[in-house]
Design a protein around this motif. Structure first.
Motif, PDB file in Angstrom:
ATOM      1  N   LEU A   1       0.853  -1.195   0.000  1.00 46.69           N
ATOM      2  CA  LEU A   1       0.000   0.000   0.000  1.00 46.69           C
ATOM      3  C   LEU A   1       0.886   1.242   0.000  1.00 46.69           C
ATOM      4  O   LEU A   1       1.650   1.467   0.948  1.00 46.69           O
ATOM      5  N   THR A   2       0.781   2.028  -1.065  1.00 47.65           N
ATOM      6  CA  THR A   2       1.610   3.214  -1.211  1.00 47.65           C
ATOM      7  C   THR A   2       0.742   4.458  -1.276  1.00 47.65           C
ATOM      8  O   THR A   2      -0.230   4.508  -2.032  1.00 47.65           O
ATOM      9  N   VAL A   3       1.094   5.456  -0.472  1.00 51.85           N
ATOM     10  CA  VAL A   3       0.438   6.761  -0.493  1.00 51.85           C
ATOM     11  C   VAL A   3       1.278   7.687  -1.361  1.00 51.85           C
ATOM     12  O   VAL A   3       2.495   7.809  -1.154  1.00 51.85           O
ATOM     13  N   ARG A   4       0.638   8.344  -2.338  1.00 59.00           N
ATOM     14  CA  ARG A   4       1.356   9.248  -3.236  1.00 59.00           C
ATOM     15  C   ARG A   4       0.689  10.623  -3.240  1.00 59.00           C
ATOM     16  O   ARG A   4      -0.515  10.730  -3.426  1.00 59.00           O
ATOM     17  N   ARG A   5       1.488  11.630  -3.027  1.00 57.72           N
ATOM     18  CA  ARG A   5       1.011  13.005  -3.106  1.00 57.72           C
ATOM     19  C   ARG A   5       0.644  13.337  -4.554  1.00 57.72           C
ATOM     20  O   ARG A   5       1.402  13.089  -5.478  1.00 57.72           O
ATOM     21  N   GLU A   6      -0.541  13.929  -4.745  1.00 60.69           N
ATOM     22  CA  GLU A   6      -0.983  14.369  -6.061  1.00 60.69           C
ATOM     23  C   GLU A   6      -1.002  15.906  -6.127  1.00 60.69           C
ATOM     24  O   GLU A   6      -0.313  16.510  -6.932  1.00 60.69           O
ATOM     25  N   VAL A   7      -1.842  16.524  -5.296  1.00 58.39           N
ATOM     26  CA  VAL A   7      -2.022  17.987  -5.248  1.00 58.39           C
ATOM     27  C   VAL A   7      -2.154  18.548  -6.667  1.00 58.39           C
ATOM     28  O   VAL A   7      -1.354  19.364  -7.114  1.00 58.39           O
ATOM     29  N   LYS A   8      -3.178  18.075  -7.363  1.00 60.49           N
ATOM     30  CA  LYS A   8      -3.492  18.552  -8.708  1.00 60.49           C
ATOM     31  C   LYS A   8      -4.829  19.285  -8.664  1.00 60.49           C
ATOM     32  O   LYS A   8      -5.865  18.687  -8.372  1.00 60.49           O
ATOM     33  N   PHE A   9      -4.807  20.583  -8.963  1.00 56.73           N
ATOM     34  CA  PHE A   9      -6.002  21.406  -8.923  1.00 56.73           C
ATOM     35  C   PHE A   9      -6.688  21.391 -10.282  1.00 56.73           C
ATOM     36  O   PHE A   9      -6.033  21.398 -11.319  1.00 56.73           O
ATOM     37  N   VAL A  10      -8.010  21.371 -10.265  1.00 59.66           N
ATOM     38  CA  VAL A  10      -8.798  21.459 -11.485  1.00 59.66           C
ATOM     39  C   VAL A  10      -9.872  22.521 -11.285  1.00 59.66           C
ATOM     40  O   VAL A  10     -10.225  22.857 -10.153  1.00 59.66           O
ATOM     41  N   TYR A  11     -10.400  23.021 -12.384  1.00 58.29           N
ATOM     42  CA  TYR A  11     -11.367  24.113 -12.305  1.00 58.29           C
ATOM     43  C   TYR A  11     -12.803  23.620 -12.344  1.00 58.29           C
ATOM     44  O   TYR A  11     -13.740  24.411 -12.231  1.00 58.29           O
ATOM     45  N   GLY A  12     -12.983  22.303 -12.476  1.00 63.70           N
ATOM     46  CA  GLY A  12     -14.298  21.704 -12.405  1.00 63.70           C
ATOM     47  C   GLY A  12     -14.479  20.945 -11.102  1.00 63.70           C
ATOM     48  O   GLY A  12     -13.812  21.223 -10.105  1.00 63.70           O
ATOM     49  N   PHE A  13     -15.354  19.943 -11.140  1.00 60.65           N
ATOM     50  CA  PHE A  13     -15.648  19.191  -9.931  1.00 60.65           C
ATOM     51  C   PHE A  13     -15.259  17.728 -10.108  1.00 60.65           C
ATOM     52  O   PHE A  13     -14.307  17.410 -10.819  1.00 60.65           O
ATOM     53  N   GLN A  14     -15.996  16.832  -9.482  1.00 61.60           N
ATOM     54  CA  GLN A  14     -15.606  15.430  -9.443  1.00 61.60           C
ATOM     55  C   GLN A  14     -15.482  14.800 -10.825  1.00 61.60           C
ATOM     56  O   GLN A  14     -14.618  13.943 -11.043  1.00 61.60           O
ATOM     57  N   ALA A  15     -16.345  15.191 -11.752  1.00 56.56           N
ATOM     58  CA  ALA A  15     -16.282  14.605 -13.091  1.00 56.56           C
ATOM     59  C   ALA A  15     -14.939  14.887 -13.760  1.00 56.56           C
ATOM     60  O   ALA A  15     -14.405  14.037 -14.485  1.00 56.56           O
ATOM     61  N   GLU A  16     -14.387  16.057 -13.513  1.00 54.01           N
ATOM     62  CA  GLU A  16     -13.093  16.385 -14.105  1.00 54.01           C
ATOM     63  C   GLU A  16     -11.973  15.570 -13.455  1.00 54.01           C
ATOM     64  O   GLU A  16     -11.042  15.119 -14.130  1.00 54.01           O
ATOM     65  N   LEU A  17     -12.048  15.365 -12.143  1.00 55.52           N
ATOM     66  CA  LEU A  17     -11.077  14.501 -11.472  1.00 55.52           C
ATOM     67  C   LEU A  17     -11.199  13.071 -11.979  1.00 55.52           C
ATOM     68  O   LEU A  17     -10.193  12.366 -12.157  1.00 55.52           O
ATOM     69  N   ASP A  18     -12.435  12.640 -12.200  1.00 57.36           N
ATOM     70  CA  ASP A  18     -12.696  11.299 -12.737  1.00 57.36           C
ATOM     71  C   ASP A  18     -11.990  11.125 -14.078  1.00 57.36           C
ATOM     72  O   ASP A  18     -11.293  10.127 -14.316  1.00 57.36           O
ATOM     73  N   ARG A  19     -12.154  12.088 -14.971  1.00 57.85           N
ATOM     74  CA  ARG A  19     -11.518  11.996 -16.288  1.00 57.85           C
ATOM     75  C   ARG A  19      -9.997  12.012 -16.176  1.00 57.85           C
ATOM     76  O   ARG A  19      -9.297  11.293 -16.903  1.00 57.85           O
TER      77      ARG A  19
END
Length: 247
Positions: free
Chosen positions: A211-229
């Motif tokens: 089990l590995t935890v990885r920092r992402e910290v990626k900002f998007v200007y939309g909501f969950q659907a954009e993170l999903d894509r």
């Protein structure tokens, strides 16, 4: 200027490497991942906490005031009220959510919107505990039952601003992971994205039992659907609303 530079460099170096006194590990761009398996932290409940502050006391923001600080240096240590253009004080409601994919192929989300609070002792073994709408010190918390880690393929923890003014760069939000054993893991949302509404904070991946935890910290200007894509989850999204009765 050299004194301030040395001060900030010293704090950054200490934070990056963690501290024996604070018993913590900071995930940064330089050190983006940690293995929970190697830390011996793969049993019991993993507690993930989001907290934030509504006022700004950072020196960087104050430096823009230039000569005004020289006339009254004590103002350097007085927090500013967070402003959003002409709307006065910003009332930011940050929410913590988690996209999950299990080893049996099932996928979904745990979040306040739509009242998808999850389940700790059954699939998806991820549960949201409460919804903090006021930036209280306790913040928001999601639990992950690592006793069922063999059922978890991957998780993506994210933070979004619900129906309020975008102000990620003024909230000073951070996420802390508290394993049942070993040091806690700290992730600061410290990058500038003033108009962003969502941020992928960190991922957890199960690779052959590690089990590995990885920092992402990626900002998007939309909501969950954009993170999903962005991360290829493949879920169908619609408009969600918060329950008015859950604390």
């Amino acid at each position: 200027m050299a004194i301030w530079d040395n001060l900030w460099r010293g704090r950054a170096a200490q934070f990056d490497s963690g501290s024996a006194a604070s018993n913590s590990i900071a995930l940064t761009r330089r050190n983006p991942s940690v293995s929970l398996t190697k830390q011996g932290a793969v049993s019991g409940n993993l507690r993930v906490n989001l907290s934030w502050r509504m006022r700004s006391s950072d020196i960087e923001g104050r430096s823009r005031q230039g000569g005004r600080l020289l006339s009254n240096p004590l103002k350097l240590f007085q927090p500013d009220v967070v402003q959003a253009h002409t709307q006065g004080v910003v009332n930011v409601d940050l929410d913590l959510g988690c996209l999950y994919e299990l080893t049996d192929g099932s996928k979904g989300v745990v979040q306040p919107l739509g009242s998808f609070f999850g389940d700790l002792n059954g699939p998806p073994f991820v549960k949201l505990s409460g919804d903090d709408r006021f930036g209280a010190p306790s913040g928001e918390t999601i639990f992950v039952n690592l006793d069922h880690r063999e059922s978890i393929k991957r998780l993506l923890f994210f933070v979004y601003i619900y129906d309020q003014t975008p102000a990620f760069d003024r909230t000073h939000a951070h996420v802390t992971l508290y394993p049942s054993n070993g040091p806690r893991v700290e992730i600061e949302l410290d990058e500038r994205a003033p108009q962003a509404r969502s941020c992928a904070v960190f991922s957890v991946e199960n690779t052959k039992g590690d089990l590995t935890v990885r920092r992402e910290v990626k900002f998007v200007y939309g909501f969950q659907a954009e993170l999903d894509r962005l991360y290829g989850w493949g879920l169908q999204w619609g408009r969600g609303y918060k329950s008015q009765s859950r604390a």
